[in-house]
Scaffold this active site. Structure first.
Site, PDB file in Angstrom:
ATOM      1  N   HIS A   1      54.649  75.030  56.901  1.00 58.24           N
ATOM      2  CA  HIS A   1      53.762  74.388  58.174  1.00 58.24           C
ATOM      3  C   HIS A   1      53.887  72.911  58.245  1.00 58.24           C
ATOM      4  O   HIS A   1      53.738  72.351  59.195  1.00 58.24           O
ATOM      5  CB  HIS A   1      52.409  74.732  58.160  1.00 58.24           C
ATOM      6  CG  HIS A   1      52.165  76.491  58.171  1.00 58.24           C
ATOM      7  ND1 HIS A   1      52.493  77.184  59.086  1.00 58.24           N
ATOM      8  CD2 HIS A   1      51.446  77.056  57.273  1.00 58.24           C
ATOM      9  CE1 HIS A   1      52.044  78.564  58.903  1.00 58.24           C
ATOM     10  NE2 HIS A   1      51.657  78.298  57.728  1.00 58.24           N
TER      11      HIS A   1
ATOM     12  N   HIS B   1      48.997  65.444  54.396  1.00 54.66           N
ATOM     13  CA  HIS B   1      50.009  65.988  54.738  1.00 54.66           C
ATOM     14  C   HIS B   1      50.422  65.337  56.094  1.00 54.66           C
ATOM     15  O   HIS B   1      49.815  64.410  56.717  1.00 54.66           O
ATOM     16  CB  HIS B   1      50.028  67.790  55.027  1.00 54.66           C
ATOM     17  CG  HIS B   1      48.792  67.803  56.030  1.00 54.66           C
ATOM     18  ND1 HIS B   1      47.578  68.084  55.612  1.00 54.66           N
ATOM     19  CD2 HIS B   1      48.698  67.696  57.460  1.00 54.66           C
ATOM     20  CE1 HIS B   1      46.613  68.206  56.846  1.00 54.66           C
ATOM     21  NE2 HIS B   1      47.381  68.103  57.749  1.00 54.66           N
TER      22      HIS B   1
ATOM     23  N   HIS C   1      52.618  65.733  60.203  1.00 57.88           N
ATOM     24  CA  HIS C   1      52.908  66.612  61.482  1.00 57.88           C
ATOM     25  C   HIS C   1      53.998  65.443  62.312  1.00 57.88           C
ATOM     26  O   HIS C   1      53.557  64.531  62.116  1.00 57.88           O
ATOM     27  CB  HIS C   1      51.763  66.829  62.454  1.00 57.88           C
ATOM     28  CG  HIS C   1      50.484  67.618  61.858  1.00 57.88           C
ATOM     29  ND1 HIS C   1      50.379  68.983  61.836  1.00 57.88           N
ATOM     30  CD2 HIS C   1      49.498  67.142  60.952  1.00 57.88           C
ATOM     31  CE1 HIS C   1      49.405  69.491  61.138  1.00 57.88           C
ATOM     32  NE2 HIS C   1      48.799  68.311  60.631  1.00 57.88           N
TER      33      HIS C   1
ATOM     34  N   HIS D   1      47.729  62.889  57.891  1.00 51.77           N
ATOM     35  CA  HIS D   1      46.468  63.317  57.753  1.00 51.77           C
ATOM     36  C   HIS D   1      45.864  63.223  56.090  1.00 51.77           C
ATOM     37  O   HIS D   1      46.551  63.775  55.337  1.00 51.77           O
ATOM     38  CB  HIS D   1      45.904  64.506  58.062  1.00 51.77           C
ATOM     39  CG  HIS D   1      46.182  64.761  59.769  1.00 51.77           C
ATOM     40  ND1 HIS D   1      46.200  65.938  60.313  1.00 51.77           N
ATOM     41  CD2 HIS D   1      46.190  63.661  60.709  1.00 51.77           C
ATOM     42  CE1 HIS D   1      46.247  65.876  61.597  1.00 51.77           C
ATOM     43  NE2 HIS D   1      46.419  64.661  61.750  1.00 51.77           N
TER      44      HIS D   1
ATOM     45  N   THR E   1      43.039  70.842  62.571  1.00 52.73           N
ATOM     46  CA  THR E   1      43.983  71.151  63.447  1.00 52.73           C
ATOM     47  C   THR E   1      45.200  72.439  63.286  1.00 52.73           C
ATOM     48  O   THR E   1      45.779  72.781  63.946  1.00 52.73           O
ATOM     49  CB  THR E   1      44.983  69.996  63.756  1.00 52.73           C
ATOM     50  OG1 THR E   1      45.720  69.730  62.481  1.00 52.73           O
ATOM     51  CG2 THR E   1      43.813  68.793  64.229  1.00 52.73           C
ATOM     52  N   THR E   2      44.540  73.166  62.077  1.00 54.68           N
ATOM     53  CA  THR E   2      45.278  74.275  62.009  1.00 54.68           C
ATOM     54  C   THR E   2      44.133  75.515  61.518  1.00 54.68           C
ATOM     55  O   THR E   2      42.950  74.995  61.235  1.00 54.68           O
ATOM     56  CB  THR E   2      46.190  74.365  60.645  1.00 54.68           C
ATOM     57  OG1 THR E   2      45.285  73.756  59.388  1.00 54.68           O
ATOM     58  CG2 THR E   2      47.401  73.159  60.858  1.00 54.68           C
TER      59      THR E   2
END
Length: 307
Positions: A84, A120, A122, A145, A227-228
């Site tokens: 992810h 992590h 995105h 983040h 957000t996940t």
């Protein structure tokens, strides 16, 4: 006695259940399905959102204090492709006589500290998208983040069920021609984690401050969610308006990664409705100190929502 075909059916159901809980996707249809498995994903305090300078409440908020951000992160550090995202992790239980980095201030709870849990990224398949939040209509090619847990809660699972459980710093990235030297300890190791579940130990030193923008005095803050999945509504977001530079070459190094089926990219959630939530903007102005003295903000009296 259970027949052989029934054993197969039970096994199949268990397998499907395990996969559905541990995996999720970012296509429009897949994101729509999140709430069927994780009810919070259909809540009223979801993230990310579209940030707007004009629609934010501008106040001389207290500064965000970062303790340990200038120290080298302790070993062992690991970089992982989890299918992810790319995450940077460390093992706290192996640290002796040294405290994890932590933050406080801003609109975080008075007299409470939030300890680093990990970070992590995105990013997008193309340069016109990738960040989860947008700012004044702009979606940057990547967003990082940095996750912190409120130390009032002993574990992440405790923090995730409390509205003040987590604080996440959001950092945008903006493209430039030259490499960002501060990102090299991460970007140069991305080929080693090309495939899903690949993980490597980093033998280089890195500080959190080296990953932050030059201006950390200006930020947006609001109450939201992960957000996940499971989309826990436990996050105080702190998002810096100034982006961090990243070269085209470094950005493309993220795009060589695989999620097991395709290129790992466009791993950002669609924008969520702001609803009645307030977004506060801390922005320094000229002659700020005198202005601040005239308008001393009692942060405990501020409301996160419009009435």
């Amino acid at each position: 006695m259970i027949k052989k075909e029934n054993y197969f059916l039970i096994f199949s159901l268990l397998f499907v259940r395990t996969v559905s809980v541990s995996s999720f996707g970012y296509s429009k249809r897949q994101q729509h399905m999140w709430s069927q498995e994780f009810k919070k994903c259909d809540g009223n305090l979801q993230s990310p959102i579209a940030l707007s300078t004009k629609k934010s409440v501008r106040l001389p908020l207290p500064a965000l204090e970062m303790n340990g951000y200038h120290d080298f992160l302790f070993q062992p550090l690991s970089l992982k492709n989890n299918g992810h995202s790319v995450s940077l992790n460390f093992e706290k239980n192996k640290i002796k006589n040294k405290r994890s980095p932590f933050i406080f201030g801003g609109l975080l709870n008075i007299n409470q500290e939030y300890e680093l849990e990990g970070l992590h990224f995105h990013w997008g398949r193309k340069n016109d998208r990738g960040s989860e939040h947008s700012l004044n209509g702009v979606r940057y090619p990547m967003e990082m983040h940095i996750i912190h847990r409120n130390m009032a809660y002993p574990k992440m699972e405790n923090a995730m069920v409390n509205v003040d459980g987590l604080a996440v710093l959001g950092i945008f990235f903006q493209l430039q021609d030259n490499d960002n030297e501060n990102l090299k300890p991460l970007s140069q190791n991305l080929p080693s984690i090309r495939w899903i579940d690949n993980q490597i130990s980093l033998n280089t030193s890195i500080t959190l401050s080296s990953l932050l923008p030059n201006d950390i005095d200006t930020f947006y803050t609001y109450r939201g969610s992960l957000t996940t999945p499971p989309c826990s509504e436990a996050v105080t977001w702190i998002i810096f308006s100034t982006p961090v530079p990243i070269s085209f070459r470094q950005m493309n190094q993220f795009r060589i990664l695989s999620n097991g089926e395709d290129i790992l990219a466009d791993n950002y959630r669609k924008l969520q409705k702001l609803g009645k939530r307030k977004v506060y903007l801390r922005k320094l102005i000229q002659n700020y100190s005198s202005y601040y003295n005239q308008f001393d903000v009692n942060v405990t009296s501020l409301d996160w929502y419009w009435q």
